[in-house]
Design a protein around this motif. Structure first.
Motif, mmCIF file in Angstrom:
data_model
loop_
_atom_site.group_PDB
_atom_site.id
_atom_site.type_symbol
_atom_site.label_atom_id
_atom_site.label_comp_id
_atom_site.label_asym_id
_atom_site.label_seq_id
_atom_site.Cartn_x
_atom_site.Cartn_y
_atom_site.Cartn_z
ATOM 1 N N ASN A 4 0.722 -1.195 -0.720
ATOM 2 C CA ASN A 4 0.446 -0.145 0.179
ATOM 3 C C ASN A 4 0.811 1.470 0.316
ATOM 4 O OD1 ASN A 4 -3.250 -1.538 -0.233
ATOM 5 N ND2 ASN A 4 -3.388 -1.502 1.998
ATOM 6 N N VAL A 10 -4.410 6.768 -5.559
ATOM 7 C CA VAL A 10 -4.840 6.699 -3.618
ATOM 8 C C VAL A 10 -6.307 7.170 -4.372
ATOM 9 C CG1 VAL A 10 -5.197 8.801 -1.667
ATOM 10 C CG2 VAL A 10 -2.773 8.426 -2.958
ATOM 11 N N ARG A 24 -1.081 8.494 -7.483
ATOM 12 C CA ARG A 24 -0.285 9.416 -5.895
ATOM 13 C C ARG A 24 0.717 10.634 -5.978
ATOM 14 N NH1 ARG A 24 0.155 6.588 -1.493
ATOM 15 N NH2 ARG A 24 1.987 6.970 -0.157
ATOM 16 N N LEU A 37 -0.948 10.941 3.971
ATOM 17 C CA LEU A 37 -0.346 9.113 3.585
ATOM 18 C C LEU A 37 1.339 9.074 4.083
ATOM 19 C CD1 LEU A 37 -1.173 9.727 -0.044
ATOM 20 C CD2 LEU A 37 -2.285 8.652 1.851
ATOM 21 N N ASN A 49 -4.188 3.739 1.923
ATOM 22 C CA ASN A 49 -3.766 4.719 0.751
ATOM 23 C C ASN A 49 -5.696 5.089 0.540
ATOM 24 O OD1 ASN A 49 -1.625 4.798 0.209
ATOM 25 N ND2 ASN A 49 -2.001 3.109 -2.133
#
Length: 103
Positions: A4, A10, A24, A37, A49
């Motif tokens: 993850n 995300v 991401r 994160l 995530n």
């Protein structure tokens, strides 16, 4: 399957339940999302995530996602940067969301 923490995407979930799956790299353009994160405190969000925004409606979160892609695309570009259009009817809510998200 990828861990993850190294996932390429995300999931951002709006207050009204809409889900936005974004890169991401683009999500990390938001200071708040980046902290959620990648904090050493192990936020639940970093483990799953997925981040749920209970106060941001889908129409606003969609525009935020578009802006995050725009920001990544045009950071450090020497050519002329196109205007990022914001509809007047969502401007105030978008301003509050972008302030919260630090983007």
């Amino acid at each position: 399957m990828a861990d993850n923490h190294s996932s390429e995407t995300v999931k951002l979930v709006s207050a009204d339940g809409f889900e936005f799956v974004i890169d991401r790299k683009c999500a990390m353009a938001s200071g708040t999302i980046k902290n959620m994160l990648s904090s050493p405190g192990q936020f639940t969000e970093s483990l799953q995530n997925e981040i749920v925004f209970r106060d941001i409606k889908a129409i606003i979160l969609e525009k935020v996602c578009k802006y995050l892609y725009y920001k990544v695309r045009y950071t450090n570009v020497v050519q002329e940067i196109p205007e990022f259009m914001i509809e007047p009817e969502i401007a105030l809510e978008l301003l509050m969301a972008s302030d919260f998200l630090d983007c």
